[in-house]
Design a protein around this motif. Structure first.
Motif, short mmCIF file in Angstrom:
data_model
loop_
_atom_site.label_atom_id
_atom_site.label_comp_id
_atom_site.label_asym_id
_atom_site.label_seq_id
_atom_site.Cartn_x
_atom_site.Cartn_y
_atom_site.Cartn_z
N SER A 752 68.36 24.70 28.59
CA SER A 752 68.32 23.63 29.38
C SER A 752 69.71 22.78 29.29
O SER A 752 70.41 23.19 28.44
N ALA A 753 69.70 21.93 30.14
CA ALA A 753 71.42 21.32 30.26
C ALA A 753 70.99 19.80 29.44
O ALA A 753 70.02 19.08 29.94
N ILE A 754 71.98 19.46 28.63
CA ILE A 754 71.95 18.23 28.06
C ILE A 754 73.43 17.64 28.15
O ILE A 754 74.53 18.22 27.36
N ALA A 755 73.63 16.66 28.81
CA ALA A 755 75.00 16.10 28.90
C ALA A 755 75.82 17.27 29.52
O ALA A 755 75.38 17.45 30.46
N ASP A 756 77.09 17.34 28.72
CA ASP A 756 78.15 18.31 29.35
C ASP A 756 77.69 19.50 28.69
O ASP A 756 78.79 20.19 28.64
N ARG A 757 76.63 20.04 27.95
CA ARG A 757 76.50 21.23 27.53
C ARG A 757 75.06 21.87 28.07
O ARG A 757 74.16 21.31 28.33
N VAL A 758 75.14 23.06 27.84
CA VAL A 758 73.87 23.93 28.18
C VAL A 758 73.35 24.54 26.83
O VAL A 758 74.14 25.21 26.09
N GLU A 759 72.16 24.38 26.25
CA GLU A 759 71.48 24.86 25.08
C GLU A 759 70.39 25.97 25.47
O GLU A 759 69.87 25.93 26.15
N VAL A 760 70.89 27.00 24.88
CA VAL A 760 69.81 28.35 24.71
C VAL A 760 69.12 28.39 23.37
O VAL A 760 69.73 28.34 22.48
N ARG A 761 67.88 28.15 23.60
CA ARG A 761 67.06 28.18 22.42
C ARG A 761 66.20 29.46 22.25
O ARG A 761 65.60 30.02 23.19
N VAL A 762 66.22 30.15 20.88
CA VAL A 762 65.46 31.39 20.73
C VAL A 762 64.59 30.84 19.67
O VAL A 762 64.81 30.51 18.50
N MET A 807 83.78 31.04 21.49
CA MET A 807 83.71 30.60 22.92
C MET A 807 83.78 29.09 22.95
O MET A 807 83.44 28.50 24.39
N GLY A 808 83.88 28.37 22.04
CA GLY A 808 83.92 27.09 21.84
C GLY A 808 82.35 26.47 21.83
O GLY A 808 82.49 25.19 22.11
N GLY A 809 81.49 27.11 21.53
CA GLY A 809 80.12 26.69 21.36
C GLY A 809 79.93 26.75 19.80
O GLY A 809 80.75 26.73 18.92
N THR A 810 78.45 26.21 19.63
CA THR A 810 78.02 25.95 18.13
C THR A 810 76.67 26.98 18.15
O THR A 810 76.01 27.00 19.12
N LEU A 811 76.42 27.20 17.02
CA LEU A 811 75.18 27.91 16.73
C LEU A 811 74.25 27.42 15.44
O LEU A 811 74.98 27.39 14.43
N MET A 823 66.70 28.88 16.83
CA MET A 823 68.15 29.01 17.04
C MET A 823 68.60 28.39 18.16
O MET A 823 68.15 28.65 19.32
N VAL A 824 69.49 27.52 18.20
CA VAL A 824 69.98 26.52 19.20
C VAL A 824 71.62 27.02 19.50
O VAL A 824 72.43 26.90 18.36
N LEU A 825 71.63 27.76 20.43
CA LEU A 825 72.98 27.83 20.93
C LEU A 825 73.47 27.13 21.95
O LEU A 825 72.98 27.00 23.27
N SER A 826 74.72 26.36 21.45
CA SER A 826 75.32 25.42 22.28
C SER A 826 76.40 25.83 23.03
O SER A 826 77.34 26.11 22.38
N LEU A 827 76.56 25.70 24.56
CA LEU A 827 77.50 26.20 25.27
C LEU A 827 78.18 24.82 26.17
O LEU A 827 77.22 24.19 26.61
N ARG A 828 79.34 25.20 26.51
CA ARG A 828 80.00 24.44 27.37
C ARG A 828 79.72 24.35 28.76
O ARG A 828 79.69 25.60 29.26
N ALA A 829 79.18 23.45 29.37
CA ALA A 829 78.81 23.48 30.90
C ALA A 829 80.20 23.42 31.62
O ALA A 829 81.31 22.85 31.24
N ALA A 830 80.07 24.01 33.06
CA ALA A 830 81.07 24.21 33.66
C ALA A 830 80.43 23.71 35.13
O ALA A 830 79.44 24.20 35.63
N GLY A 831 81.60 23.07 35.87
CA GLY A 831 81.03 22.53 37.13
C GLY A 831 81.30 23.22 38.43
O GLY A 831 80.79 23.19 39.58
N ALA A 832 82.38 24.13 38.38
CA ALA A 832 82.67 24.75 39.51
C ALA A 832 83.65 26.08 39.10
O ALA A 832 83.98 26.34 37.91
N ARG A 833 83.55 27.13 39.80
CA ARG A 833 84.25 28.41 39.43
C ARG A 833 85.28 28.49 39.53
O ARG A 833 86.14 27.53 40.53
#
Length: 869
Positions: A752-762, A807-811, A823-833
């Motif tokens: 899911s997307a939260i603010a400027d980050r994307v969280e992957v939950r296991v 990669m600049g994320g958190t776990l 397990m919450v893997l938080s990654l930075r979102a990007a808006g354009a390629r």
């Protein structure tokens, strides 16, 4: 060969015009006939910047292969062979692709400078190492590409390329910095007016500090004593009394009225003692001034007004803040006081503020200290009373007949007064003169220096003895007072020295600066040598002036052991000061030893950590890897055996066991290698923008079918990651969750997307982990609970967190509602390629604020206004 000169164009943000200004300077130098080449410049597809490269000779780039891609880096060897007079090198903070000659581009520049080649380069303020935390708090992005501040400070010339936030945003809107499809995201993220204003202030203040350093150096080298009011510096004179807090706060308010104002609180202690200073109150005032952003200084000086003015002029201060005198009205007969003297002698360039407070005219807690034993004024008064007093008294007594006994008591009173004022010698003179006058005028026979009555001889002798005794007592008391005051002064200075250590101010340069400041010297240096005949080297230095080659060249040198000495220049110190100076010298040696021991401890810690990892690896290889190897060996031996005729089903089962063992072995070895890469710091992610739904499904290949439920929407924003590292992290998380999930319970993988980050939950429904163990499960070689030895070597989660942080994320681990672990893997979102960025590329900030786009090297339009340092 003379070292080359470095010129740096410093900017507050991408796009202000650094590269354009640098290339314009290259054209100007070529027009003047200078041999100038472009060693490396990246125009980032900006047409106008690319046009500026026309007509400039460019050194061919070195092509390097990395992860299937080819990247061009500066060819240092080619630039050295070309040996131009000036080399243009863009992006000083850039990290080179692995396999390059140096890890950082500023190291390449150092080689060019060492070869005598002048270099013109560029850097953004956010890439300075000391400002990393500040920039992160402003933009939310941690800068991984940094350059040590000292590299930039050593530049021979720093030119600030400045532009207002509004102008920079207009330049962005016109498409002069990024492509049109990235403009909206950039303007709403990194290029917000607040961000740009804060970064611009950082750049202006940093350059202003460098200007201030150069100005102080110039004033010292040219012996400029006149104050140049280039910025507001306010000196607060402290006495150690309670009014100091009021003065500090008033000075802080004055400093706030002008940009870049600076507050310096100074306490001046007499060399013969501290008479009105409370150490506790001084400690409180020091804390207060430091909390308000100022600095505290401790200076020794007998003449307080002169010492205060010398300090203010030496610091190029513009204002002095003093408190109204605490002396009572009658005490002004002894002099105008410190405030009036400072105001009288300050001159036209130094303003003096006299601030009222609650302690005005309430008197001092202790008497004012005097120079020497009794002070020059007291000695003069003592001689005046001792010589003139008996003569005046004799004239008065000639008019009145009080009797010899009363006359002797009056002369004795004058002698005691001379002793109290001037000490022994004036009292002796008063006693001798008084004895002669008593004999001549008042002892029969009169007007003759003879005595008829023996009783009068005894009286005069007693009078002379009493006078001498009183004078001796007063002189001894003065000696003891002076000694006690001196010891108190030394104790105060040493207490400040100890306080510096307790406050963590253990830097050698800071300690040497404290020595230079305390004893009012020009410079202080700690010199050392390896043996008696070896040359001296400088271990640390503070202040200005010529560098010393040996301690004998200094005005004051204090040996520390056989091969170390503290050397000071500026003036010759009295012998009494050397005891305190020796304590500073010993502390400097301790600080130097501590720093070196800390370096060795860090090295030993790294070696110990490496040994621990190697021991764990050996243990893993010897035990955990043996199981799959034994299974593979047994299956292969069975298949090769001629004694048993295996059916097709049996052969298929044995081959399946071999395949499972090989896969398990491959997984274990992969984790071991990944952990070793993380421990040695060799993981360099290749960041690019990708959809999460492209990577996560690929990470599920190592788990049984129907053991995972996937919920990753296709509408999620893209993430800025290394796809390979992300896949490995998710795979380890999923395998760990499946291992601990109950039979029949599927693991949920959602995003899911939260603010400027994307969280992957296991999410699993296993036994869960207590809060106190949630961080420990991410450590290498850790198994939680009663996991069997064959379950792995305990590296999966450690590798997953290491890759996430790379990669600049958190776990992080959280409890699953209803039981289990998430397990919450938080990654930075990007808006354009964006195009692929090489590892170590200048990745300051993408148009959308994610920190992955290459930093622009120039603006591509007309030159902005610049300020030259």
């Amino acid at each position: 060969m003379a070292r080359g000169k470095l010129r740096i164009y410093l900017g507050a943000a991408p796009g202000v015009g650094k590269t354009y200004a640098m290339l314009a300077e290259a054209h100007r130098r070529i027009e003047r006939g200078t041999d100038c080449v472009v060693a490396f410049v990246e125009h980032h597809g900006r047409p106008r910047t690319e046009v500026m490269l026309h007509g400039l000779e460019q050194v061919p780039r070195r092509q390097l292969e990395y992860r299937g891609a080819t990247f061009g880096e500066m060819d240092v060897d080619a630039a050295l062979r070309r040996a131009p007079a000036v080399a243009v090198v863009d992006e000083l903070a850039h990290t080179n692709v692995p396999g390059s000659r140096n890890a950082k581009r500023w190291q390449d520049v150092e080689e060019l400078l060492a070869a005598g080649i002048d270099v013109v380069s560029t850097v953004n303020i956010q890439h300075l190492e000391s400002l990393g935390d500040v920039v992160e708090s402003i933009t939310g992005v941690r800068q991984r590409e940094t350059v040590p501040d000292e590299v930039v400070r050593r530049a021979d010339q720093i030119e600030l390329v400045d532009m207002s936030p509004q102008a920079l945003r207009r330049r962005m809107a016109h498409g002069n910095i990024y492509q049109p499809d990235k403009v909206d995201a950039a303007l709403s993220n990194y290029f917000r007016p607040g961000n740009l204003t804060a970064l611009r202030e950082l750049a202006l203040l940093w350059v202003a500090d460098r200007v201030d350093e150069y100005l102080n150096e110039y004033r010292s080298e040219h012996h400029v004593s006149k104050i140049w009011g280039s910025r507001e510096r306010i000196v607060v004179g402290l006495t150690g009394g309670p009014e100091g807090r009021t003065l500090i706060r008033r000075a802080a308010r004055l400093a706030e009225k002008g940009a870049g104002g600076e507050v310096m609180a100074v306490y001046i202690a007499r060399s013969d003692g501290l008479t009105a200073a409370s150490p506790k109150e001084l400690a409180v005032q020091r804390t207060l001034v430091e909390d308000l952003g100022g600095t505290f200084h401790h200076v020794v000086g007998d003449d307080i007004p002169a010492a205060l003015l010398d300090f203010a002029r030496g610091a190029n201060a513009t204002q002095i803040v003093l408190g109204s005198s605490r002396r009572k009205a009658w005490q002004y007969v002894f002099g105008p006081g410190v405030g009036a003297t400072v105001a009288r002698d300050s001159g036209p360039d130094l303003d003096v503020h006299i601030v009222t407070h609650d302690e005005v005219a309430k008197g001092r807690g202790l008497p004012v200290a005097r120079g020497g034993r009794l002070g020059r004024a007291r000695i003069i008064w003592g001689w005046a009373v001792g010589l003139a007093g008996p003569a005046v008294l004799a004239v008065l007594l000639n008019t009145v007949d009080l009797g010899l006994a009363n006359d002797m008591l009056l002369f004795l009173a004058v002698t005691v007064a001379a002793a109290l004022l001037g000490g022994l010698l004036p009292a002796l003179a008063s006693a001798a003169l008084g004895s002669l006058l008593l004999n001549y005028f008042y002892t029969p026979p009169l007007h003759r220096l003879t005595i008829a009555d023996p009783k009068n001889i005894v009286a005069i002798a007693i009078f002379f003895g009493v006078g001498m005794s009183v004078a001796s007592v007063v002189d001894l008391a003065a000696r003891r007072t002076q000694q006690a005051a001196r010891l108190r002064a030394e104790s105060e200075i040493l207490s400040f020295l100890a306080g510096n250590v307790l406050r963590g101010e253990t830097g050698l340069e800071e300690l040497l600066e404290r020595v230079r400041e305390t004893f009012a010297m020009e410079s202080a240096a700690l010199l050392e040598r390896e043996r008696d005949v070896a040359p001296w080297t400088c271990a640390g230095r503070a202040g200005f002036g010529p560098e010393l080659e040996r301690p004998e060249d200094a005005d004051v040198d204090v040996p520390v052991g056989d091969h170390m000495a503290l050397a000071l220049t500026g003036r010759v110190l009295p012998a009494a000061d050397r005891r305190v100076l020796a304590a500073f010298a010993a502390q400097a040696a301790v600080v130097l030893d501590r720093r070196r021991l800390q370096e060795k401890a860090d090295q030993a810690r790294a070696l110990a950590e490496g040994n621990r990892i190697r021991t764990a690896l050996l243990a893993a290889v010897s035990h955990d890897l043996r199981t799959p190897l034994a299974g593979i060996k047994a299956a292969v031996s069975s298949l090769r055996s001629d004694d048993v005729a295996w059916s097709e089903e049996d052969q298929a089962e044995l081959l399946e066991g071999i395949e499972e063992g090989a896969d398990r072995l491959d997984h274990l070895v992969g984790n071991l290698l990944d952990m070793s890469r993380l421990q040695t710091g060799t993981v360099t992610p290749l960041i690019r923008e990708i959809d999460v739904d492209e990577v996560v499904p690929m990470a599920l290949g190592g788990v049984p079918e129907d053991s995972v439920e996937l919920d990753v929407p296709e509408t999620l924003p893209m993430v800025a990651v290394d796809p390979g590292l992300l896949e490995r992290s998710v795979a380890n998380l999923v395998e760990n969750a499946v291992k601990y999930s109950p039979r029949g319970q599927r693991v949920l993988v959602s995003a899911s997307a939260i603010a400027d980050r994307v969280e992957v939950r296991v999410v699993d429904r296993g036994p869960g982990v207590p809060d106190e163990a949630k961080d420990r499960i991410f450590e290498p070689f850790q198994r939680y609970g009663d996991a069997p030895r064959g379950a792995g070597v305990g590296l999966g989660l450690a590798v997953a967190r290491g890759f996430a942080e790379a990669m600049g994320g958190t776990l992080n681990a959280e409890d699953t509602p209803g039981g289990g672990l998430t397990m919450v893997l938080s990654l930075r979102a990007a808006g354009a390629r964006a195009a692929t960025v090489p590892p170590g590329a200048d990745t300051a900030q993408a148009p959308d604020g994610t920190g992955i786009a290459p930093v622009p090297g120039g603006s591509g339009i007309a030159e902005p206004e610049r300020q030259t340092l």
